[in-house]
Scaffold this motif. Structure first.
Motif, mmCIF file in Angstrom:
data_model
loop_
_atom_site.group_PDB
_atom_site.id
_atom_site.type_symbol
_atom_site.label_atom_id
_atom_site.label_comp_id
_atom_site.label_asym_id
_atom_site.label_seq_id
_atom_site.Cartn_x
_atom_site.Cartn_y
_atom_site.Cartn_z
ATOM 1 N N HIS A 1 148.327 29.487 180.922
ATOM 2 C CA HIS A 1 147.994 30.901 179.976
ATOM 3 C C HIS A 1 146.934 31.664 180.382
ATOM 4 O O HIS A 1 147.101 33.128 180.687
ATOM 5 C CB HIS A 1 148.040 30.280 178.561
ATOM 6 C CG HIS A 1 149.237 29.822 177.808
ATOM 7 N ND1 HIS A 1 149.380 28.394 178.012
ATOM 8 C CD2 HIS A 1 150.079 30.497 176.971
ATOM 9 C CE1 HIS A 1 150.602 28.160 177.278
ATOM 10 N NE2 HIS A 1 151.034 29.527 176.713
ATOM 11 N N ASN A 2 145.822 30.924 180.535
ATOM 12 C CA ASN A 2 144.739 31.617 180.896
ATOM 13 C C ASN A 2 144.778 32.533 182.051
ATOM 14 O O ASN A 2 144.187 33.654 182.502
ATOM 15 C CB ASN A 2 143.537 30.827 180.967
ATOM 16 C CG ASN A 2 143.016 30.223 179.571
ATOM 17 O OD1 ASN A 2 143.364 30.949 178.512
ATOM 18 N ND2 ASN A 2 142.470 29.090 179.721
ATOM 19 N N MET B 1 147.348 35.569 181.893
ATOM 20 C CA MET B 1 146.729 36.871 181.115
ATOM 21 C C MET B 1 145.754 37.525 181.882
ATOM 22 O O MET B 1 145.532 38.510 181.664
ATOM 23 C CB MET B 1 145.845 35.989 179.758
ATOM 24 C CG MET B 1 146.760 35.594 178.722
ATOM 25 S SD MET B 1 146.121 34.438 177.438
ATOM 26 C CE MET B 1 145.073 35.530 176.899
ATOM 27 N N SER B 2 145.079 36.686 182.841
ATOM 28 C CA SER B 2 143.989 37.452 183.765
ATOM 29 C C SER B 2 144.906 38.059 185.011
ATOM 30 O O SER B 2 144.011 38.713 185.701
ATOM 31 C CB SER B 2 143.063 36.666 183.960
ATOM 32 O OG SER B 2 143.526 35.609 184.843
ATOM 33 N N SER C 1 150.677 42.795 173.633
ATOM 34 C CA SER C 1 149.194 42.831 173.829
ATOM 35 C C SER C 1 148.957 41.601 174.682
ATOM 36 O O SER C 1 149.949 40.479 174.707
ATOM 37 C CB SER C 1 148.302 42.758 172.666
ATOM 38 O OG SER C 1 148.496 41.641 172.119
ATOM 39 N N VAL C 2 148.147 41.462 175.632
ATOM 40 C CA VAL C 2 147.532 40.376 176.545
ATOM 41 C C VAL C 2 147.443 39.152 175.389
ATOM 42 O O VAL C 2 147.809 38.002 176.066
ATOM 43 C CB VAL C 2 146.226 40.779 177.122
ATOM 44 C CG1 VAL C 2 145.962 39.330 178.053
ATOM 45 C CG2 VAL C 2 146.579 41.850 178.249
ATOM 46 N N ARG C 3 146.575 39.260 174.390
ATOM 47 C CA ARG C 3 146.401 38.011 173.543
ATOM 48 C C ARG C 3 147.618 37.478 173.391
ATOM 49 O O ARG C 3 147.536 36.319 172.768
ATOM 50 C CB ARG C 3 145.533 38.850 172.297
ATOM 51 C CG ARG C 3 144.170 39.170 172.666
ATOM 52 C CD ARG C 3 143.400 37.976 173.371
ATOM 53 N NE ARG C 3 143.395 36.813 172.791
ATOM 54 C CZ ARG C 3 142.893 35.481 173.296
ATOM 55 N NH1 ARG C 3 142.391 35.425 174.445
ATOM 56 N NH2 ARG C 3 143.071 34.520 172.828
ATOM 57 N N ALA C 4 148.679 38.168 172.889
ATOM 58 C CA ALA C 4 150.150 37.697 172.567
ATOM 59 C C ALA C 4 150.466 36.498 173.669
ATOM 60 O O ALA C 4 151.071 35.480 173.095
ATOM 61 C CB ALA C 4 151.048 38.681 172.475
ATOM 62 N N TYR C 5 149.997 36.643 174.773
ATOM 63 C CA TYR C 5 150.510 35.519 175.941
ATOM 64 C C TYR C 5 149.528 34.248 175.490
ATOM 65 O O TYR C 5 150.047 33.209 176.062
ATOM 66 C CB TYR C 5 150.188 35.993 177.126
ATOM 67 C CG TYR C 5 150.985 36.977 177.770
ATOM 68 C CD1 TYR C 5 152.528 36.770 177.781
ATOM 69 C CD2 TYR C 5 150.567 38.276 178.282
ATOM 70 C CE1 TYR C 5 153.314 37.917 177.857
ATOM 71 C CE2 TYR C 5 151.250 39.345 178.758
ATOM 72 C CZ TYR C 5 152.830 39.045 178.724
ATOM 73 O OH TYR C 5 153.643 39.842 179.228
ATOM 74 N N ALA C 6 148.515 34.144 174.804
ATOM 75 C CA ALA C 6 147.573 33.116 174.827
ATOM 76 C C ALA C 6 148.448 31.856 174.082
ATOM 77 O O ALA C 6 147.980 30.841 174.481
ATOM 78 C CB ALA C 6 146.472 33.516 173.707
ATOM 79 N N ASN C 7 149.239 32.218 173.222
ATOM 80 C CA ASN C 7 150.073 30.948 172.642
ATOM 81 C C ASN C 7 151.696 31.031 172.834
ATOM 82 O O ASN C 7 152.294 30.495 171.987
ATOM 83 C CB ASN C 7 149.710 30.975 170.924
ATOM 84 C CG ASN C 7 148.104 30.402 170.852
ATOM 85 O OD1 ASN C 7 147.705 29.625 171.548
ATOM 86 N ND2 ASN C 7 147.614 31.199 169.805
#
Length: 218
Positions: free
Chosen positions: A84-85, A88-89, A103-109
């Protein structure tokens, strides 16, 4: 977390753009069979052309990278892995967000079977030949557009599953990597985001397989 190499980024823009519709082909040089008839060599796909400028990686090399991550587990929210990390980057996250929204944060989980295979391709050094995405359906269509899609299980192939046994690409639910064809109607795979929330080696029935994408290997 690895930095994106300039060569990989140039090649991925060439063959892995967010709106890839079809793989280009380059004609091979003609070979003459005799004094009267010429025979053209098979045309190269865009992925085969890109492979000429990348490290020579075999299927077993890529699978070794995947095997080293067996046991990695997601957090209680269903994410938080290094896959994930990394995604996202990556530049690809911005491309897929432009295509899909969010949003990028949506990929976190988010579900991460595709991010895992993307990461494996990156670490093996042949990301432009394996592909990278967070959405299984679009990735399968990319293989098909680049003339690297089929129905034969091969070591190192990217395998796509539909739990309703559909053969329609739009019905794809999950993906992983083929380790071997067991010869009994099943395949051994390495997958991220399994039902146990881990990277695992699994045995899957071929009846669940929609098809296979074939990276270009040495």
């Amino acid at each position: 977390m690895s930095k994106q190499s300039p060569m990989l980024n140039r090649l991925s823009r060439l063959v892995l753009g967010a709106s890839v519709l079809a793989g280009g082909v380059l004609a091979g040089s003609p070979a003459f069979a005799d004094g009267h008839h010429s025979v053209s060599l098979p045309k190269k796909t865009s992925l085969e052309t890109a492979a000429e400028k990348l490290p020579k990686v075999k299927a077993e090399d890529l699978l070794r990278v995947a095997e080293q991550k067996i046991g990695v587990a997601e957090n209680a929210s269903g994410g938080g892995t290094e896959f994930h990390n990394w995604y996202m980057s990556s530049p690809r996250a911005k491309e897929t967000l432009a295509r899909d929204g969010g949003s990028v944060r949506a990929y976190a989980n988010a579900p991460w079977c595709a991010m895992f295979v993307s990461w494996v391709g990156e670490k093996a050094g042949i990301r432009p030949l394996v592909g990278w995405d967070a959405y299984t359906v679009t990735w399968a269509k990319w293989f098909k557009a680049n003339q690297r899609w089929g129905t034969t299980a091969k070591p190192g192939a990217v395998v796509y599953f539909a739990w309703d046994a559909s053969k329609n690409l739009s019905a794809i639910d999950h993906m992983g990597l083929v380790k071997k064809d067991n010869g009994d109607g099943t395949i051994t795979t390495i997958e991220g985001n399994t039902g146990n929330g881990k990277v695992e080696q699994r045995i899957r029935p071929k009846s669940d397989v929609v098809g296979y994408g074939y990276p270009v290997y040495a």
